[in-house]
Design a protein around this motif. Structure first.
Motif, short mmCIF file in Angstrom:
data_model
loop_
_atom_site.label_atom_id
_atom_site.label_comp_id
_atom_site.label_asym_id
_atom_site.label_seq_id
_atom_site.Cartn_x
_atom_site.Cartn_y
_atom_site.Cartn_z
N PRO A 224 0.85 -1.19 0.00
CA PRO A 224 0.00 0.00 0.00
C PRO A 224 0.89 1.24 0.00
CG PRO A 224 -0.60 -1.53 1.75
CD PRO A 224 0.71 -1.98 1.22
N THR A 226 1.29 5.56 -1.47
CA THR A 226 0.78 6.71 -2.24
C THR A 226 1.77 7.03 -3.35
OG1 THR A 226 1.96 8.20 -0.80
CG2 THR A 226 -0.31 7.72 -0.20
N ASN A 348 -2.57 2.29 -4.19
CA ASN A 348 -3.10 3.22 -3.19
C ASN A 348 -4.43 2.67 -2.68
OD1 ASN A 348 -5.22 4.05 -4.85
ND2 ASN A 348 -3.97 5.65 -5.80
N ARG A 349 -5.00 3.37 -1.71
CA ARG A 349 -6.19 2.82 -1.04
C ARG A 349 -7.31 2.49 -2.03
NH1 ARG A 349 -7.93 6.83 3.01
NH2 ARG A 349 -5.76 7.45 3.00
N ASN A 350 -7.44 3.33 -3.05
CA ASN A 350 -8.53 3.13 -4.00
C ASN A 350 -8.27 1.99 -4.98
OD1 ASN A 350 -9.71 5.31 -2.85
ND2 ASN A 350 -8.76 6.75 -4.31
N LEU A 352 -6.93 -1.04 -4.01
CA LEU A 352 -6.74 -2.33 -3.35
C LEU A 352 -7.64 -3.42 -3.95
CD1 LEU A 352 -6.22 -1.24 0.35
CD2 LEU A 352 -4.52 -1.92 -1.35
N GLN A 368 0.52 -9.05 1.22
CA GLN A 368 0.74 -7.63 1.56
C GLN A 368 2.09 -7.46 2.25
OE1 GLN A 368 -2.42 -5.52 3.47
NE2 GLN A 368 -1.09 -3.83 4.07
N GLU A 370 4.88 -4.45 3.81
CA GLU A 370 4.93 -3.05 4.24
C GLU A 370 6.17 -2.41 3.66
OE1 GLU A 370 2.49 -1.58 5.63
OE2 GLU A 370 1.40 -3.46 5.94
#
Ligand code: AMP
Length: 571
Positions: A224, A226, A348-350, A352, A368, A370
């Motif tokens: 995840p 940006t 990004n969050r949108n 996923l 996933q 990090e």
């Protein structure tokens, strides 16, 4: 049940010998399935991606079928790009090594047509080419297909996507009625089925599921992330895993250029590859990557089409591809020939939900991961370095030992010497990682100042570094902030990129002095200065930019040739 040994496929001694030399011990699934059908001269549709051994799946049997008593082109392979054509040609050359009377040639746009005339005059048994150039030679009468036995359409879906359908149909219509057609495609889009129905005769259909290709040889991760953190993420993935060769995919040409420059600024040997580059530039970039001189190839999907480079440690999807099918192509470039590969996809969050779609598509888990923190990067690097040092210490070189003794004579104890050495090796990166973490922890501003916020990422470091180091110039940055947010862009100023930084002992006063002295612009007119490790930024009044670029690009600063250019806005 598919056959799992080359010896059971009834291949000639010449081919068996060459396979042994190439180290192809067993056929890959697509080869085991396809070779018998192609040998039997049946039409065939093979669904398989790059990296599955699909080229040899049609090259091995088609070479075996060549009739040495016939003069003329017997095999024609159509490929979407020049790069793939060259790769397929190379594979044929290798595999036909002991078929000494079998000649092969590649013909594609962008290369001298006269040279191709000469090659075609020799009546090569095998011709590999791109559709447009092949059609051109047929029209000119320099390529004759009256002896053609087998037409191979490699990456047919891609050729159709690139608009070659008419050229392909033209070629198909020029071939003798009894010819064999072998079609390989990564997808079975409706257009492919339409083409097959029209031109293939009762074809065998072989499908190698994506799962076979990826599951055992590839670990897929997503991070995840940006947009503004993608460069940092890439840098850490590569440094943290000690990757040597990495393919990084972007969706647009502009993004390719941008990512390549940003990675270069972090000290990576990165180069971009996209369709706006000349063929010569593309060849140079590809060769650099193949030779390992470039370690990160940043590419668009189309430019990297068919690219086959051995030993790619990881594929990074900087952007999730718009067409999810491309994802499978992309990650197929790593984890080849029994070596484990890895793929990392930034989302990004949108986005996923797209990761779930990709997992379904590849029938594999996408784990996933990090983004490693500065502290974990630091610990990992220190630990690895410690291990390396212990290994080296077993056989330490006398000359270096002597150096330590010399230092000791000057009053520096071995402990201090060793610590100073570590500082020299580690400190810069560690400082950068910590500064990056701080920058990433800052909230992203909403609407309105978003662009300025992302633009400020590089500047962010600069501010930190400058406040730590730049002493006398601090007033300059303070002044820059007085008007409000330091990320607010000053509409009257332009930001210029300079190719020198801390590594060149560059100080703000050097930049101000050089610009003021060389161009006559008053020191007070010069805006914020950000000095990074090996590059810097300076703000210049907009109306003075042309003068600065013209004058400064022919000058030196601190004995180094300097280059100024308008800084690319960060995305
Ligand atoms: P391709 O899918 O045709 O792009 O092939 C991928 C890579 O696998 C190429 O570098 C081939 O040289 C290699 N290769 C093809 N067949 C075999 C095999 N049977 N065993 C090992 N490597 C192979």
């Amino acid at each position: 049940m598919s056959i799992r040994e080359f010896s059971s496929l009834g291949l000639s001694e010449k081919t068996t010998k060459v396979l042994g030399e190439l180290g192809y011990e067993n056929p890959t699934p697509i080869q085991a399935e396809s070779i018998p059908h192609v040998l039997a001269k049946k039409d065939l549709i093979g669904q398989a991606q790059t990296g599955t051994g699909k080229t040899a799946a049609f090259a091995i049997p088609s070479i075996e079928n060549i009739d040495d008593s016939i003069r003329g082109t017997q095999i024609l392979v159509l490929c979407p790009t020049r790069e793939l054509a060259v790769q397929v040609y190379n594979e044929y050359e290798k595999l036909a090594k002991y078929h000494t009377s079998t000649d092969c040639i590649a013909i594609y746009g962008g290369e001298s047509i006269e040279k191709q005339f000469r090659g075609l005059k020799r009546n090569p048994a095998i011709v590999v080419g791109t559709p447009g150039r092949v059609k051109d030679h047929i029209n000119r009468g320099t390529l004759k297909l009256n002896q053609l036995q087998t037409l191979i359409l490699d990456e047919a879906d891609e050729m159709l996507d690139m608009g070659f359908v008419e050229d392909i149909e033209f070629v198909l219509e020029q071939t003798p009625e009894q010819r064999q057609v072998v079609l390989f495609s990564a997808t079975m889009a409706p257009e492919i089925m339409k083409l097959s129905k029209r031109y293939l005769n009762n074809p065998e259909v072989i499908k190698i599921a994506s799962k076979n290709m990826t599951a055992d040889t590839l670990d897929q991760y997503f991070i995840p992330c940006t947009s503004r953190n993608k460069v940092t993420a890439t840098d850490r993935i590569i440094k943290g895993n000690d990757f040597n060769l990495v393919l990084l995919f972007c969706n647009t040409k502009a993004m390719v250029d941008d990512a390549a420059v940003r990675l270069q600024r972090l000290g990576h040997r990165a180069e971009g590859l996209h369709g706006d580059m000349s063929q010569a530039q593309r060849d140079r970039v590809m060769n650099n990557f193949r030779a390992g001189h470039t370690t990160i190839l940043v590419a668009t999907d189309v430019a990297a089409r068919g690219l086959d480079v051995k030993g790619v440690d990881a594929v990074i999807n900087y952007d999730i591809p718009q067409d999810l099918e491309y994802y499978v192509h992309r990650i197929g470039r790593t984890g080849r020939a029994g070596k484990k590969g890895a793929s990392y996809t930034f989302a990004n969050r949108n986005e996923l939900y797209k990761i779930n779609q990709l997992a379904k598509k590849t029938k594999a888990e996408i784990i996933q991961a990090e983004l490693p923190s500065a502290e974990s990067m630091i610990n990992q690097r220190r630990e690895l370095l410690g291990i390396e040092i212990l290994k080296t210490a077993e056989f330490v070189n006398d000359e270096y030992l002597h150096m330590v003794e010399q230092m000791e004579e000057q009053g520096v104890t071995p402990e201090i010497f060793a610590a100073a050495l570590l500082e020299k090796m580690l400190k810069k990166d560690e400082e950068i990682w910590r500064a990056e973490d701080k920058a990433m922890a800052e909230p992203v501003r909403s609407k309105g100042d978003r662009n300025d916020r992302s633009r400020g990422r590089d500047r962010d470091f600069g501010d930190r570094n400058r406040s730590d180091r730049s002493g006398g110039r601090r007033d300059r940055s303070e002044r820059g902030r007085r008007g409000g947010s330091r990320f607010e862009s000053n509409r009257d100023m332009s930001r210029l990129f300079i190719n020198l930084g801390r590594d060149n002992n560059l100080q703000p006063r050097d930049i101000v002095g050089a610009i003021a002295g060389e161009t006559g612009i008053g020191g007070n007119a010069i805006g914020e200065i950000d000095i990074h490790q090996n590059f810097s930024f300076v703000e210049i009044p907009k109306e003075e930019v042309n003068k600065v670029l013209k004058v400064m690009n022919t000058r030196m600063i601190k004995g180094n040739p300097v280059s100024f250019e308008i800084a690319k806005p960060a995305r």
